[in-house]
Structure formats: structure tokens, C-alpha cells
Design an enzyme around this catalytic site. Structure first.
Site, PDB file in Angstrom:
ATOM      1  N   LYS A 199       2.234   9.181  -9.315  1.00 39.71           N
ATOM      2  CA  LYS A 199       2.860   7.894  -9.011  1.00 39.71           C
ATOM      3  C   LYS A 199       3.793   7.398 -10.108  1.00 39.71           C
ATOM      4  O   LYS A 199       4.726   6.637  -9.831  1.00 39.71           O
ATOM      5  CB  LYS A 199       1.786   6.844  -8.708  1.00 39.71           C
ATOM      6  CG  LYS A 199       1.015   7.130  -7.438  1.00 39.71           C
ATOM      7  CD  LYS A 199      -0.022   6.065  -7.153  1.00 39.71           C
ATOM      8  CE  LYS A 199      -0.785   6.388  -5.879  1.00 39.71           C
ATOM      9  NZ  LYS A 199      -1.762   5.339  -5.522  1.00 39.71           N
ATOM     10  N   ASP A 255       1.155   0.032  -2.603  1.00 38.87           N
ATOM     11  CA  ASP A 255      -0.247   0.013  -3.020  1.00 38.87           C
ATOM     12  C   ASP A 255      -0.732  -1.403  -3.326  1.00 38.87           C
ATOM     13  O   ASP A 255      -1.825  -1.798  -2.929  1.00 38.87           O
ATOM     14  CB  ASP A 255      -0.458   0.884  -4.265  1.00 38.87           C
ATOM     15  CG  ASP A 255      -0.690   2.342  -3.946  1.00 38.87           C
ATOM     16  OD1 ASP A 255      -1.094   2.649  -2.808  1.00 38.87           O
ATOM     17  OD2 ASP A 255      -0.467   3.179  -4.840  1.00 38.87           O
TER      18      ASP A 255
END
Length: 281
Positions: free
Chosen positions: A69, A105
Site C-alpha cells: 500500500k 480503507d
């Protein structure tokens, strides 16, 4: 009929439920939709090479998961405001020649937390994990009004860096870093524990902290969803803790990514039902 080619880049992602979550929702929108797993362990390529290859082969977008990420960012052309602020990307949209990074997220966790632990006290929260997922969950907790989030990570430098960025955004004292040695004292006086590391996943079984540090006064939120009941949540429930599994976060972040990929608004209640069905099979 509109068609979309998407995928997920990460390590050890074989058990991921993202492909059926996306593909089942796409059926209800009358879309041709293919979602592929691009596992760095099996393909032998790094995240940058996989992003470039997917772009060249006509993918519409990608999801990005552990441990990519943050590593993916140098390989992108542009970042959304949220992704730039968090320093983490879990969704990449290909727009012409550009690869644009987004972060769904934090909104996914915020929505799941609000829904699953709506009146949980958040004056003092301890968070395990300062990676890409940890940056998102801590940001969500502080956005929702947490008084202070104390970040603990296996890498103290990473924990200190995340706490510094959070304090810069939310104000002095809202976030701080601590070490694993501090956990007994921290958890004894904390309202809740947020877990944002891979421990508990199918390929990383076990507990992220000694079970004896848990107590009934804590709520415990886990971002892991495969399995849905991690060892951490099992131990916490046995003690009478209020708990939140990772299912809500994975559905809501997937729904937000689906919208970025297709422009269609997904039905999150339907996607939650899909998750329940998929976990049961």
C-alpha cells in the site's frame, strides 16, 4: 454491456474474497466484470511492475493490499487528496495514460466502526500497526472523534512517523507512539484496541499481543477478515469484550473502490449479504 477488468495486488492473497464481492455486485448492475488476483509471491514481480503491466494490458483499475500500500506510491502518476494525506493507496484507477491512487480503507473502516460499535468510547485507543492499513484506521478513528490514538508497531520508527503525521493533521496530543513494552499499562487504561497488522490472517495465524493484556473493559476491532473470527477476536469475546470483525471494512472499502472503477453506486447491504454467504461456504 459495459465491461471491466480489475484485480488485486498483494502477498498471500489466495484466500481473498474481493473477486466474488466485486463480481457478484457487478451482476446486479448488468456489467461484464472480471476481478483477478495478482499475487506477488507467485508472480515474482514487484508492485510497480505489476501496475505497469496491468495498465498496459487494459485493466480499468486495481486494489492494493499488504504489503504494497505504501510501496506502490512511487509508481503512480497522481494521488487523490486522501491517498496523499495518508501516504497509503489501496485502489488504483487507470484514466487514460495516468494511474491514480486512492484510499478507500479509511472510509471503509470508519463506516464499519460507526455501524458495528456505534456508541463505543474512544477517549483512549491503542492501535497495533503503523503500515498502510494502520494509517487508514488511525485516521478514521481520529476523524470519528477519538481523543487520542497510541500507535504501537514492530518498527518503532514507523510508529513514530505515523503518530507525527496524525498529530500534524489532528493537533498535538491526538496521537503518539509507544513500544510493545508499554502495552500492559496502555491497555489497562484504554477504551479500545484497534488491530491493523497481518497477524491472524490465514497465512499469519496467532495473536498480535499476549492474551492476558485483554480485559472486559476493552472493545476490540480487527481489520483481518480471513478468517472472520481471528484468534484475537475469539479471545476478546470469551472475556466479554465488544468486538468488531474485519468484514465490514472489507465490504465498505470494496464498495467505494467499485464505485471508483465503474461509476456505479453499489448496494452495500447486498454486498454484506454476499460476504456472509461467501464466509459460510
Amino acid at each position: 454491456m459495459a465491461s471491466y477488468l480489475t484485480g488485486l495486488i498483494g502477498s498471500g492473497i489466495g484466500p481473498s474474497l474481493s473477486p466474488p464481492l466485486h463480481e457478484r455486485e457487478a451482476v446486479h448492475h448488468g456489467l461484464r466484470y472480471v476481478y483477478r488476483l495478482l499475487d506477488t509471491d507467485h508472480l515474482g514481480h514487484d508492485v510497480g511492475e505489476l501496475v505497469r503491466t496491468a495498465h498496459r494490458f487494459g485493466y480499468d483499475g486495481l486494489n492494493i493490499t499488504h504489503p504494497c500500500k505504501q510501496a506502490v506510491i512511487p509508481h503512480l502518476d497522481e494521488l487523490s487528496a486522501d491517498a496523499r494525506m495518508l501516504g497509503a493507496v489501496n485502489t488504483v484507477v487507470f484514466d487514460g495514460r495516468r494511474a491514480i491512487g486512492h484510499n478507500t480503507d479509511w472510509t471503509g473502516f470508519a463506516e464499519s466502526f460507526t455501524r458495528g460499535l456505534p456508541d463505543a468510547p474512544t477517549r483512549r485507543v491503542v492501535q497495533l500497526g503503523a503500515g498502510g492499513a494502520g494509517a487508514a484506521t488511525a485516521h478514521a478513528l481520529l476523524t470519528l472523534g477519538a481523543g487520542r490514538v497510541t500507535v504501537v508497531d514492530a518498527d518503532p520508527v514507523r510508529a513514530t512517523a505515523l503518530a507525527g503525521r496524525l498529530s500534524g493533521r489532528f493537533g498535538p496530543g491526538r496521537a503518539r507512539a509507544a513500544t510493545r513494552d508499554d502495552l500492559p499499562g496502555l491497555l489497562a487504561h484504554a477504551d479500545g484496541l484497534a488491530h491493523a497488522t497481518p497477524t491472524g490472517m490465514a497465512l499469519h495465524p496467532g495473536l498480535p499481543l499476549p492474551a492476558e493484556l485483554l480485559h472486559p473493559g476493552l472493545w476490540v476491532a480487527d481489520i483481518v477478515y480471513r478468517p472472520l473470527e481471528t484468534e484475537l477476536l475469539k479471545q476478546a469475546r470469551a472475556l466479554g469484550c465488544r468486538t468488531l470483525d474485519g468484514g465490514g471494512m472489507v465490504v465498505f472499502q470494496a464498495a467505494h473502490a467499485f464505485h471508483l472503477f465503474t461509476g456505479r453506486t453499489p448496494d452495500t447491504e447486498r454486498m454484506l449479504t454476499h460476504l456472509t454467504d461467501l464466509v459460510a461456504t
